[in-house]
Design a protein around this motif. Structure first.
Motif, PDB file in Angstrom:
ATOM      1  N   SER A  12       0.858  -1.185   0.000  1.00 58.34           N
ATOM      2  CA  SER A  12       0.000   0.000   0.000  1.00 58.34           C
ATOM      3  C   SER A  12       0.893   1.234   0.000  1.00 58.34           C
ATOM      4  O   SER A  12       1.951   1.253   0.625  1.00 58.34           O
ATOM      5  CB  SER A  12      -0.896   0.020   1.245  1.00 58.34           C
ATOM      6  N   ASN A  15      -1.334   4.834   2.749  1.00 59.27           N
ATOM      7  CA  ASN A  15      -1.562   4.819   4.190  1.00 59.27           C
ATOM      8  C   ASN A  15      -1.127   6.162   4.777  1.00 59.27           C
ATOM      9  O   ASN A  15      -0.056   6.679   4.466  1.00 59.27           O
ATOM     10  CB  ASN A  15      -0.759   3.664   4.810  1.00 59.27           C
ATOM     11  N   HIS A  32      -0.142  -4.939   4.179  1.00 63.46           N
ATOM     12  CA  HIS A  32      -1.232  -5.249   5.108  1.00 63.46           C
ATOM     13  C   HIS A  32      -1.798  -6.634   4.804  1.00 63.46           C
ATOM     14  O   HIS A  32      -2.307  -6.881   3.712  1.00 63.46           O
ATOM     15  CB  HIS A  32      -2.364  -4.222   4.991  1.00 63.46           C
ATOM     16  N   CYS A  55      -6.742  -3.786  17.634  1.00 62.29           N
ATOM     17  CA  CYS A  55      -6.013  -3.818  16.362  1.00 62.29           C
ATOM     18  C   CYS A  55      -6.492  -2.715  15.419  1.00 62.29           C
ATOM     19  O   CYS A  55      -7.694  -2.458  15.287  1.00 62.29           O
ATOM     20  CB  CYS A  55      -6.191  -5.179  15.696  1.00 62.29           C
ATOM     21  N   ASN A  57      -6.487  -2.798  12.332  1.00 61.67           N
ATOM     22  CA  ASN A  57      -6.865  -3.407  11.060  1.00 61.67           C
ATOM     23  C   ASN A  57      -8.077  -2.734  10.420  1.00 61.67           C
ATOM     24  O   ASN A  57      -8.176  -2.633   9.195  1.00 61.67           O
ATOM     25  CB  ASN A  57      -7.148  -4.902  11.275  1.00 61.67           C
ATOM     26  N   GLY A  62      -9.352   0.602   6.234  1.00 63.19           N
ATOM     27  CA  GLY A  62      -9.470  -0.787   6.656  1.00 63.19           C
ATOM     28  C   GLY A  62     -10.869  -1.184   7.068  1.00 63.19           C
ATOM     29  O   GLY A  62     -11.201  -2.369   7.127  1.00 63.19           O
ATOM     30  N   ARG A  71      -7.213  -8.084   2.059  1.00 64.68           N
ATOM     31  CA  ARG A  71      -6.179  -8.496   3.009  1.00 64.68           C
ATOM     32  C   ARG A  71      -6.236  -9.997   3.278  1.00 64.68           C
ATOM     33  O   ARG A  71      -5.202 -10.657   3.416  1.00 64.68           O
ATOM     34  CB  ARG A  71      -6.319  -7.700   4.310  1.00 64.68           C
ATOM     35  N   ASN A 112       5.221  -5.884   7.974  1.00 64.84           N
ATOM     36  CA  ASN A 112       4.179  -6.337   8.903  1.00 64.84           C
ATOM     37  C   ASN A 112       3.300  -5.167   9.336  1.00 64.84           C
ATOM     38  O   ASN A 112       3.346  -4.726  10.481  1.00 64.84           O
ATOM     39  CB  ASN A 112       4.820  -6.987  10.135  1.00 64.84           C
ATOM     40  N   GLY A 113       2.487  -4.669   8.426  1.00 59.84           N
ATOM     41  CA  GLY A 113       1.573  -3.587   8.778  1.00 59.84           C
ATOM     42  C   GLY A 113       0.489  -4.050   9.727  1.00 59.84           C
ATOM     43  O   GLY A 113       0.138  -3.365  10.695  1.00 59.84           O
ATOM     44  N   THR A 114      -0.051  -5.234   9.475  1.00 61.92           N
ATOM     45  CA  THR A 114      -1.098  -5.822  10.323  1.00 61.92           C
ATOM     46  C   THR A 114      -0.836  -7.320  10.504  1.00 61.92           C
ATOM     47  O   THR A 114      -1.755  -8.144  10.460  1.00 61.92           O
ATOM     48  CB  THR A 114      -2.493  -5.599   9.707  1.00 61.92           C
ATOM     49  N   SER A 115       0.421  -7.650  10.692  1.00 62.63           N
ATOM     50  CA  SER A 115       0.818  -9.048  10.901  1.00 62.63           C
ATOM     51  C   SER A 115       2.091  -9.046  11.746  1.00 62.63           C
ATOM     52  O   SER A 115       2.608  -7.990  12.090  1.00 62.63           O
ATOM     53  CB  SER A 115       1.055  -9.757   9.564  1.00 62.63           C
TER      54      SER A 115
END
Length: 206
Positions: A12, A15, A32, A55, A57, A62, A71, A112-115
């Motif tokens: 992305s 953001n 993400h 989170c 997310n 999102g 995602r 690792n934006g959301t991981s």
């Protein structure tokens, strides 16, 4: 039958946090995935209950259903066709370097934006990781997985440990024995120091 649909782009670029970096001369990209086990595969192995509940997310874009589906699809892509996924990341980083150079900016990458996956263990090509393939690139992430600090991290990978309601003792140990940064959320008053360290503050309003 494929377990995922073809993905045109993994990173992305729009953001808001990434866009803020441009005024400092950086062109940021962020990956993400669907956090914890939303995709059926837990990509945040040491996420606490508080982490899952709070989170980001679903913040910003999102919250859109189409973004959530994308995602999950990308997470399936990584899970079921890892090598192809990593090769696409490789190409996108190479293209990102060219794009950033045209803007007279420096590319920085957050995987690792959301991981919370150990990308430092994933070989891409020539038996090298993304960090080894692009030693000139600044990679950065946040993690709750203290085990990642047990091994030597790539020199161009800045990994910050994220404090939760469950890992205070681990955070104290990391502060005592390493120079690793700790990310901490404060609800009200900000102290000048926390666990003996000075604070670098970033205010986020909700």
């Amino acid at each position: 039958m494929s377990k995922y649909k073809k993905v045109k782009r993994l990173f992305s670029f729009n953001n808001l946090k990434i866009l803020k970096s441009q005024k400092f001369g950086y062109e940021g990209v962020i990956l993400h995935l669907a956090p914890f086990d939303l995709s059926g595969w837990n990509v945040c192995p040491l996420a606490s209950k508080g982490c899952i509940k709070g989170c980001l997310n679903t913040s910003g874009l999102g919250q859109l259903n189409v973004v959530q589906k994308a995602r999950i699809n990308k997470t399936h892509y990584l899970r079921f066709d890892r090598q192809k996924f990593l090769e696409q990341l490789d190409r996108e980083i190479a293209n990102g370097i060219i794009r950033a150079k045209k803007k007279n900016k420096i590319l920085c990458v957050r995987l690792n934006g959301t991981s919370d996956l150990s990308f430092e263990k994933f070989k891409v090509r020539d038996n090298k990781t993304l960090f080894e393939l692009y030693p000139q690139i600044n990679f950065y992430d946040y993690t709750k997985n203290y085990l990642r600090f047990k091994n030597k991290l790539p020199k161009n990978y800045h990994l910050t440990f994220s404090l939760s309601e469950e890992n205070l003792d681990i955070a104290k140990d990391i502060i005592k024995n390493t120079k690793t940064n700790i990310a901490v959320v404060f609800r009200k008053k900000l102290p000048k120091k926390f666990m003996g360290r000075m604070l670098l503050t970033g205010i986020r309003t909700i």
